[in-house]
Write an enzyme that holds these catalytic residues in place. Structure first.
Site, PDB file in Angstrom:
ATOM      1  N   CYS A  94       0.821  -1.219   0.000  1.00  0.00           N
ATOM      2  CA  CYS A  94       0.000   0.000   0.000  1.00  0.00           C
ATOM      3  C   CYS A  94       0.862   1.279   0.000  1.00  0.00           C
ATOM      4  O   CYS A  94       1.463   1.600  -1.020  1.00  0.00           O
ATOM      5  CB  CYS A  94      -0.969  -0.035   1.169  1.00  0.00           C
ATOM      6  SG  CYS A  94      -2.382   1.089   0.972  1.00  0.00           S
ATOM      7  N   ARG A 128     -12.965   4.914  -1.761  1.00  0.00           N
ATOM      8  CA  ARG A 128     -12.034   3.891  -1.280  1.00  0.00           C
ATOM      9  C   ARG A 128     -12.389   2.544  -1.888  1.00  0.00           C
ATOM     10  O   ARG A 128     -13.569   2.230  -2.093  1.00  0.00           O
ATOM     11  CB  ARG A 128     -12.070   3.792   0.243  1.00  0.00           C
ATOM     12  CG  ARG A 128     -11.548   5.012   0.954  1.00  0.00           C
ATOM     13  CD  ARG A 128     -11.202   4.702   2.403  1.00  0.00           C
ATOM     14  NE  ARG A 128     -10.019   3.873   2.513  1.00  0.00           N
ATOM     15  CZ  ARG A 128      -8.765   4.345   2.436  1.00  0.00           C
ATOM     16  NH1 ARG A 128      -8.543   5.627   2.222  1.00  0.00           N
ATOM     17  NH2 ARG A 128      -7.740   3.529   2.562  1.00  0.00           N
ATOM     18  N   HIS A 194      -3.154  -6.118   1.860  1.00  0.00           N
ATOM     19  CA  HIS A 194      -2.719  -5.787   3.215  1.00  0.00           C
ATOM     20  C   HIS A 194      -2.671  -7.009   4.122  1.00  0.00           C
ATOM     21  O   HIS A 194      -3.029  -8.127   3.745  1.00  0.00           O
ATOM     22  CB  HIS A 194      -3.716  -4.812   3.846  1.00  0.00           C
ATOM     23  CG  HIS A 194      -3.337  -3.378   3.706  1.00  0.00           C
ATOM     24  ND1 HIS A 194      -2.285  -2.824   4.372  1.00  0.00           N
ATOM     25  CD2 HIS A 194      -3.889  -2.388   2.974  1.00  0.00           C
ATOM     26  CE1 HIS A 194      -2.204  -1.544   4.071  1.00  0.00           C
ATOM     27  NE2 HIS A 194      -3.161  -1.242   3.223  1.00  0.00           N
TER      28      HIS A 194
END
Length: 246
Positions: A94, A128, A194
């Site tokens: 990220c 998002r 993630h």
């Protein structure tokens, strides 16, 4: 006894959504392969990239990324670029992925310069992109699935000097448009996946360890690990991701 040194970059600044679990997974599997793992946490300031066999950097908020930009520009940019070019396996997640690229333009219009070792650039979007994701990657040769969790507003685009980490089977990927996830250059992988990326994808963990062993000792991994339980978790994650609505 063989030894591999793992560099955990900015652990107190770049550790969103359990990214630290990737360092734990690397440490465990290095040990299971009969190699002594050594973890060194490296924060702001000087570093000696020449001693590291694997480098990991997680994600962070814009505020933390600004601090990293300054440290990259003044201290670590050169050593990290040397490490990438010399083939040190490097996983960046990220925000770490974004800052290895050319720049990240925040939602407020501020441009955070990266070190450009990855030919990518990122601009914040209005929405998002969140959820479980599945990617098909040929990083280890034959195509394999990679499962993970993405949570980012950045839209990353790839230049001609990198290849995608994988093709999106479920989820958004780099930008929600081109069907690609992450970027690969030499032995460096940037990704938006993630958290528990490496524990849920043991083959990917071993890919980083294998590259490190080959580079340090000129040998291949020879210990077989029973990944039955990890594969069950991997398959469960694929089923969970298939139920999401994009």
């Amino acid at each position: 006894m063989k030894r591999l040194t793992i560099c955990h970059l900015y652990p107190e600044l770049m550790n969103l959504y359990g990214d630290r679990g990737n360092v734990i997974a690397l440490t465990r599997r290095v040990s299971w392969h009969g190699i002594e793992p050594v973890v060194e946490q490296v924060s702001l300031g000087n570093m000696d990239s020449g001693q590291y066999d694997i480098i990991f950097m997680g994600g962070g908020q814009d505020r933390e990324q600004k601090q990293i930009c300054v440290d990259f520009k003044n201290v670590k940019g050169g050593p990290l670029a040397d490490a990438v070019e010399s083939g040190v396996p490097f996983l960046a997640v990220c925000g770490g992925y974004q800052l290895l690229g050319k720049y990240y333009k925040t939602g407020g219009g501020e441009v955070l310069e990266g070190i450009g070792v990855l030919d990518v650039w990122t601009e914040a979007g209005a929405r998002r992109m969140i959820g479980n994701a599945v990617v098909e990657s040929d990083l280890g040769g034959a195509p394999r699935t990679v499962v993970g969790f993405e949570n980012h507003s950045g839209r990353t685009f790839l230049g001609g000097k990198v290849r995608p980490f994988g093709r999106v089977l479920s989820g958004y990927g780099n930008n929600g448009q081109d069907g690609f996830e992450g970027a690969v250059y030499v032995n460096t992988v940037g990704t938006y996946l993630h958290g528990s990326l490496l524990p849920k994808n043991p083959w990917l963990t071993d890919w980083f360890i294998s590259r490190a062993v080959e580079r340090r000792y000129g040998e291949t991994l020879s210990v077989f690990l029973d990944d039955t339980i990890e594969e069950l978790a991997h398959q469960a994650a694929i089923k969970r991701a298939s139920r999401r609505t994009v």
